[in-house]
Scaffold this active site. Structure first.
Site, PDB file in Angstrom:
ATOM      1  N   GLU A  46       8.752 -34.793  -7.066  1.00 29.11           N
ATOM      2  CA  GLU A  46       8.120 -35.937  -6.383  1.00 29.11           C
ATOM      3  C   GLU A  46       9.148 -36.992  -5.994  1.00 29.11           C
ATOM      4  OE1 GLU A  46       5.056 -36.344  -5.293  1.00 29.11           O
ATOM      5  OE2 GLU A  46       4.249 -34.507  -6.159  1.00 29.11           O
ATOM      6  N   ASN A  50      10.164 -37.829  -2.150  1.00 26.95           N
ATOM      7  CA  ASN A  50      10.009 -39.191  -1.616  1.00 26.95           C
ATOM      8  C   ASN A  50      11.291 -39.666  -0.942  1.00 26.95           C
ATOM      9  OD1 ASN A  50       7.362 -39.534  -2.340  1.00 26.95           O
ATOM     10  ND2 ASN A  50       7.756 -40.995  -3.972  1.00 26.95           N
ATOM     11  N   ARG A 105       0.173 -36.679   3.977  1.00 25.56           N
ATOM     12  CA  ARG A 105       0.748 -37.013   2.671  1.00 25.56           C
ATOM     13  C   ARG A 105      -0.356 -37.600   1.817  1.00 25.56           C
ATOM     14  NH1 ARG A 105       5.461 -34.461   1.851  1.00 25.56           N
ATOM     15  NH2 ARG A 105       6.491 -34.278   3.845  1.00 25.56           N
TER      16      ARG A 105
END
Length: 148
Positions: A46, A50, A105
């Site tokens: 994650e 990002n 997203r």
């Protein structure tokens, strides 16, 4: 400190798997449970995703750095990008908030990181980059679960 590592790579989507693999290997010495390993890999995934998607908008040029320390059964990992930065960190931490709804997203990245970590700190300066520091404590190995 028991051990530490620094990893630097180009912000390409294919390198997210590399980051997960390297960081999984880094924590192997503390013999995490399957659940802990899965959670840790998800957190790394994650944070790196990002940085790639939001920090650099998938430009394939920017650099991402990961610095990790292992102190006993605690891991402290910082994922750093020098990209766009986050204008409003509080808003970015809200579940379902996304700056890229057109890409479908979910806006759950920070929420997932927080749920699988003991602490998540986010430091960001617009147009200069973001550092996400994650702390995860791994449960002690139970004597009764060891093979004699």
């Amino acid at each position: 400190m028991d051990n530490e590592i620094t990893l630097s790579f180009i912000a390409k989507s294919e390198n997210e798997a590399l980051a997960r693999m390297v960081m999984s290997s880094f924590i192997a010495a503390i013999d995490p449970t399957i659940e802990e390993l899965s959670e840790f890999k998800t957190v790394i995934s994650e944070a790196v995703t990002n940085a790639i998607v939001h920090g650099y908008e998938e430009d394939g040029v920017g650099k991402i750095e990961i610095h990790a320390q292992r102190i006993d059964r605690e891991i402290i990992v910082s994922i750093v990008d020098y990209g766009r930065g986050i204008r409003d960190v509080s808003q970015a931490r809200e579940p379902l908030f996304t700056t890229k709804p057109e890409q479908e997203r979910s806006g759950m990245g920070f929420t997932i990181m927080e749920s699988f970590s003991d602490d998540v700190e986010i430091y960001s300066i617009p147009d200069r980059g973001t550092t996400v520091t994650i702390t995860k404590r791994f449960v002690p190995i139970q004597e009764s679960s060891r093979i004699v």
